[in-house]
Design a protein around this motif. Structure first.
Motif, mmCIF file in Angstrom:
data_model
loop_
_atom_site.group_PDB
_atom_site.id
_atom_site.type_symbol
_atom_site.label_atom_id
_atom_site.label_comp_id
_atom_site.label_asym_id
_atom_site.label_seq_id
_atom_site.Cartn_x
_atom_site.Cartn_y
_atom_site.Cartn_z
ATOM 1 N N ALA A 292 0.856 -1.188 0.000
ATOM 2 C CA ALA A 292 0.000 0.000 0.000
ATOM 3 C C ALA A 292 0.896 1.243 0.000
ATOM 4 N N TYR A 293 0.799 2.059 -1.034
ATOM 5 C CA TYR A 293 1.681 3.224 -1.135
ATOM 6 C C TYR A 293 0.926 4.550 -1.144
ATOM 7 N N ARG A 294 -0.415 4.498 -1.133
ATOM 8 C CA ARG A 294 -1.200 5.721 -1.057
ATOM 9 C C ARG A 294 -2.574 5.391 -0.495
ATOM 10 N N THR A 295 -3.226 6.406 0.026
ATOM 11 C CA THR A 295 -4.618 6.247 0.435
ATOM 12 C C THR A 295 -5.482 6.304 -0.813
ATOM 13 N N VAL A 296 -6.292 5.285 -1.038
ATOM 14 C CA VAL A 296 -7.134 5.279 -2.235
ATOM 15 C C VAL A 296 -8.471 5.933 -1.907
ATOM 16 N N ARG A 297 -8.881 6.807 -2.841
ATOM 17 C CA ARG A 297 -10.098 7.604 -2.640
ATOM 18 C C ARG A 297 -10.980 7.512 -3.877
ATOM 19 N N ALA A 298 -12.109 8.230 -3.810
ATOM 20 C CA ALA A 298 -13.073 8.244 -4.908
ATOM 21 C C ALA A 298 -12.401 8.634 -6.213
ATOM 22 N N GLY A 299 -12.658 7.843 -7.252
ATOM 23 C CA GLY A 299 -12.146 8.157 -8.574
ATOM 24 C C GLY A 299 -10.758 7.643 -8.867
ATOM 25 N N ASN A 300 -10.028 7.169 -7.836
ATOM 26 C CA ASN A 300 -8.679 6.640 -8.080
ATOM 27 C C ASN A 300 -8.762 5.372 -8.933
ATOM 28 N N ILE B 87 -16.971 9.473 -0.399
ATOM 29 C CA ILE B 87 -17.128 8.070 -0.019
ATOM 30 C C ILE B 87 -15.959 7.635 0.864
ATOM 31 N N THR B 88 -16.163 6.532 1.568
ATOM 32 C CA THR B 88 -15.161 6.016 2.508
ATOM 33 C C THR B 88 -13.843 5.722 1.799
ATOM 34 N N PRO B 89 -12.725 6.289 2.254
ATOM 35 C CA PRO B 89 -11.423 5.991 1.655
ATOM 36 C C PRO B 89 -10.807 4.750 2.307
ATOM 37 N N LEU B 90 -9.658 4.321 1.800
ATOM 38 C CA LEU B 90 -8.900 3.230 2.414
ATOM 39 C C LEU B 90 -7.490 3.743 2.677
ATOM 40 N N PRO B 91 -7.195 4.162 3.919
ATOM 41 C CA PRO B 91 -5.870 4.715 4.234
ATOM 42 C C PRO B 91 -4.764 3.685 4.082
ATOM 43 N N ALA B 92 -3.636 4.128 3.576
ATOM 44 C CA ALA B 92 -2.498 3.226 3.366
ATOM 45 C C ALA B 92 -1.986 2.639 4.674
ATOM 46 N N ASN B 93 -2.117 3.384 5.762
ATOM 47 C CA ASN B 93 -1.596 2.909 7.044
ATOM 48 C C ASN B 93 -2.536 1.931 7.753
ATOM 49 N N GLU B 94 -3.702 1.662 7.176
ATOM 50 C CA GLU B 94 -4.663 0.797 7.841
ATOM 51 C C GLU B 94 -4.854 -0.537 7.114
ATOM 52 N N VAL B 95 -3.959 -0.834 6.161
ATOM 53 C CA VAL B 95 -4.049 -2.095 5.449
ATOM 54 C C VAL B 95 -2.642 -2.612 5.186
ATOM 55 N N GLN B 96 -2.486 -3.928 5.255
ATOM 56 C CA GLN B 96 -1.191 -4.562 5.001
ATOM 57 C C GLN B 96 -1.414 -5.700 4.014
ATOM 58 N N PHE B 97 -0.847 -5.556 2.807
ATOM 59 C CA PHE B 97 -0.983 -6.602 1.795
ATOM 60 C C PHE B 97 0.167 -7.592 1.930
ATOM 61 N N LEU B 98 -0.159 -8.882 1.931
ATOM 62 C CA LEU B 98 0.841 -9.947 2.012
ATOM 63 C C LEU B 98 0.628 -10.892 0.830
ATOM 64 N N PRO B 99 1.700 -11.268 0.137
ATOM 65 C CA PRO B 99 1.558 -12.037 -1.100
ATOM 66 C C PRO B 99 0.966 -13.420 -0.932
ATOM 67 N N THR B 100 1.212 -14.060 0.212
ATOM 68 C CA THR B 100 0.611 -15.367 0.462
ATOM 69 C C THR B 100 0.066 -15.398 1.879
ATOM 70 N N LEU B 101 -1.064 -16.030 2.029
ATOM 71 C CA LEU B 101 -1.704 -16.172 3.331
ATOM 72 C C LEU B 101 -2.131 -17.618 3.507
ATOM 73 N N PRO B 102 -2.176 -18.148 4.743
ATOM 74 C CA PRO B 102 -1.888 -17.435 5.997
ATOM 75 C C PRO B 102 -0.399 -17.213 6.219
#
Length: 428
Positions: free
Chosen positions: A67-75, A241-256
């Motif tokens: 996650a490198y930016r907060t995604v918002r409406a229209g992104n 609309i509700t954004p998704l802040p970059a600091n509130e999500v962590q993407f991991l390539p494989t789970l668990p």
């Protein structure tokens, strides 16, 4: 029973370790850890809260792009596509478009609700613009209602009392004309006739359809203004609309993922990586020659030897040829990579295997029950190409043709005119 087994050496490893670092994102103050600190050995799945920072969650989602930016409406872009794919994989409907829209925001809000947190706040400027747009729509609606009332009033014409008054004026003029005619005064008759014409004209004009052009134009203008205000409101709603802040999500390539190391604690300000996580599933990676590789198939059962000498079950996952690199004398396909997954290991077994080189046995074929076998050295070829063995009877020997079957560990399955009691000559 004779069993042919491929024996390999393999390394027991988890997926590569990853340092979990919280992005700066929308944090206004210090990145203080306020809770949800996992224990070493904990498992992180999709929608797990890896950490709580400044009262907000860091939610785990599947994805290879950080996650490198907060995604918002229209992104739009690869990060938005990844957000949508992660939401969809986690059971939410982010919509079918390639942009961050209202459907995506609704899915994000649902994700936060499932995680037990309020959805991220909307940008203050966007919230203010939305409030102003809502006010403009309300005012435009009031203006349209007022214009419609004025048009309706203008379209009514004179009321019943005015109609009676106009009719009475015509009747009175007609009575005066009749009186003038009875008196026979020409001048009075002319004046009375003119009065009748005037009264009738005044009544006709007053009772004619009213001219409401100006009122109708005012209604049309008010309706246009309301439509423009509603369009602006929809635009403001999309922006808020509700954004998704970059600091509130962590993407991991494989789970668990398994938490291997915790580098922070509650009340501490984050500085660098907060956690180190590796794959939660232990896998065995081995190398095989082409002859053995040809005997292996995905799904074949195997056993893995533990450090204490016991064994645990596994299954073959993939069998893929290695690609020769520049300067490598071995040809492509001369060596093969074989992966295996443990079937149902206990936690203690996983810890025993972690980081170890282990022996792997993979049965690739077996006879159906008990069979006659002889050492491979007992077999020879006859003049016609047939396979034969030599049986010793006292001091005499005789050659017997046989059919061969499975070969394993220096033994070969045979059938023919031979019994288990016969003695065979080996190595002649």
């Amino acid at each position: 029973m004779l069993t042919n087994t491929v024996k390999l050496r393999g390394d027991a490893t988890f997926d590569d370790a990853i340092e979990l670092t919280v992005a700066a994102g929308e944090l206004d103050g210090a990145a203080v850890v306020t809770g949800a600190v996992p224990d070493v050995g904990a498992t992180l799945n999709a929608l797990s809260v890896a950490l709580e920072v400044a009262g907000r969650p860091v939610i785990v989602l599947p994805g290879a792009l950080p996650a490198y930016r907060t995604v918002r409406a229209g992104n739009s872009g690869p990060d938005v596509v990844q957000v949508k794919e992660a939401l969809r994989a986690s059971g939410f409907d982010p919509g079918s478009s390639d942009t961050y829209d209202a459907a995506t925001a609704a899915a994000v809000a649902a994700m936060y609700e499932k995680a037990g947190y309020a959805a991220p706040a909307v940008d203050s400027a966007a919230a203010s613009a939305l409030e102003a747009a809502e006010g403009a729509v309300a005012e435009a609606a009031k203006a349209l209602a007022a214009a419609q009332r004025e048009l309706a009033a203008a379209a009514k014409g004179p009321d019943q009392a005015r109609r009676v008054e106009l009719d009475n004026a015509v009747k009175e003029a007609q009575r005066e004309l009749a009186a003038a005619r009875s008196a026979g005064e020409p001048a009075a008759i002319d004046r009375a006739e003119d009065a009748v014409v005037l009264a009738q004209t005044q009544r006709d004009v007053a009772l004619a359809a009213p001219d409401t052009a100006s009122e109708a134009a005012a209604v049309a203008a008010a309706r246009t203004e309301l439509s423009a205000s509603q369009t602006a409101l929809e635009t403001a709603r999309q922006a808020a609309i509700t954004p998704l802040p970059a600091n509130e999500v962590q993407f991991l390539p494989t789970l668990p993922r398994r938490v291997d190391e915790v580098r922070t604690e509650r009340g501490k300000t984050l500085d660098g990586a907060a956690l180190v996580v590796s794959g939660a599933t232990l896998s065995i990676t081995a190398e095989a020659g082409s002859a053995d590789a040809k005997l292996l198939r995905a799904g074949q059962k195997a056993t893995v030897e533990l450090a204490d000498g016991s064994e645990t079950d596994a299954a073959v996952g993939t069998v893929t040829p290695q690609t020769a690199k520049d300067g490598d004398k071995n040809k492509t396909g001369a060596r093969w990579d074989v992966t295996l997954a443990l079937t149902s290991p206990r936690p203690q077994q996983i810890e025993q295997l972690r980081g170890q080189s282990v022996r792997v046995d993979i049965p690739v074929s077996a006879t159906d029950g008990k069979v006659l076998v002889v050492p491979a050295a007992a077999l020879s070829a006859g003049p016609g190409g047939e396979t034969r063995i030599e049986i010793a009877t006292g001091r005499e020997t005789r050659v017997v043709p046989v059919e061969t079957g499975l070969a394993a560990e220096g033994l070969v399955e045979i059938s023919g005119k031979i019994t288990a009691a016969d003695r065979v000559v080996v190595g002649r």
